[in-house]
Design a protein around this motif. Structure first.
Motif, PDB file in Angstrom:
ATOM      1  N   ALA A  49      11.480  -7.044   2.163  1.00  0.00           N
ATOM      2  CA  ALA A  49      10.721  -7.041   3.409  1.00  0.00           C
ATOM      3  C   ALA A  49       9.252  -6.890   3.012  1.00  0.00           C
ATOM      4  N   PRO A  50       8.440  -7.927   3.183  1.00  0.00           N
ATOM      5  CA  PRO A  50       7.039  -7.867   2.745  1.00  0.00           C
ATOM      6  C   PRO A  50       6.276  -6.696   3.363  1.00  0.00           C
ATOM      7  N   ASP A  51       5.351  -6.140   2.591  1.00  0.00           N
ATOM      8  CA  ASP A  51       4.634  -4.940   3.016  1.00  0.00           C
ATOM      9  C   ASP A  51       3.681  -5.176   4.187  1.00  0.00           C
ATOM     10  N   PHE A  52       3.326  -6.422   4.465  1.00  0.00           N
ATOM     11  CA  PHE A  52       2.408  -6.652   5.579  1.00  0.00           C
ATOM     12  C   PHE A  52       3.104  -6.517   6.931  1.00  0.00           C
ATOM     13  N   ILE A  53       4.436  -6.436   6.934  1.00  0.00           N
ATOM     14  CA  ILE A  53       5.161  -6.115   8.172  1.00  0.00           C
ATOM     15  C   ILE A  53       5.139  -4.593   8.280  1.00  0.00           C
ATOM     16  N   PRO A  54       4.470  -4.046   9.307  1.00  0.00           N
ATOM     17  CA  PRO A  54       4.143  -2.617   9.333  1.00  0.00           C
ATOM     18  C   PRO A  54       5.243  -1.632   8.964  1.00  0.00           C
ATOM     19  N   ILE A  76       8.900  -2.077   8.687  1.00  0.00           N
ATOM     20  CA  ILE A  76      10.012  -2.593   7.891  1.00  0.00           C
ATOM     21  C   ILE A  76       9.580  -2.833   6.441  1.00  0.00           C
ATOM     22  N   GLY A  77       8.367  -3.286   6.253  1.00  0.00           N
ATOM     23  CA  GLY A  77       7.872  -3.550   4.906  1.00  0.00           C
ATOM     24  C   GLY A  77       7.739  -2.298   4.065  1.00  0.00           C
ATOM     25  N   TRP A  78       7.437  -1.197   4.694  1.00  0.00           N
ATOM     26  CA  TRP A  78       7.287   0.067   3.967  1.00  0.00           C
ATOM     27  C   TRP A  78       8.628   0.772   3.807  1.00  0.00           C
TER      28      TRP A  78
END
Length: 97
Positions: free
Chosen positions: A40-45, A47-49
């Motif tokens: 899940a890419p980190d730029f998705i607030p 879910i990414g983290w």
């Protein structure tokens, strides 16, 4: 999904506890955390983290648990050595005149 997570956890834990692969797993985990390519890419607030947080928690938990096991084994070994020394037969030294 739950079965997949449990399978991953079991694989991660067993591989991390294998001395041959331990450093590979630690380094791969750090690279995963630093890398912009994630599940899940980190730029998705949130879910990414979340995936990074789970991986960090898993790594820290397993490493601290392994450290505690080593510490307990070392403490038990020292206690056994003390007990063996305390219960050993006394050495008799004869002094010759």
């Amino acid at each position: 999904m739950k079965n997949l997570a449990q399978s991953f956890y079991a694989w991660y834990r067993s591989t991390l506890r294998n001395a041959k692969y331990r450093w590979i797993i630690v380094i791969a985990t750090i690279v995963y955390l630093i890398s912009p390519i994630d599940l899940a890419p980190d730029f998705i607030p949130v879910i990414g983290w979340l995936d990074d947080g789970i991986i960090v928690t898993l790594l820290v938990t397993e490493l601290s648990q392994m450290a505690m096991e080593v510490l307990k084994a070392r403490t038990a070994s020292k206690a056994k050595n003390r007990q063996d020394t305390a219960t050993a037969d006394p050495v008799v030294v004869e002094v010759m005149d």
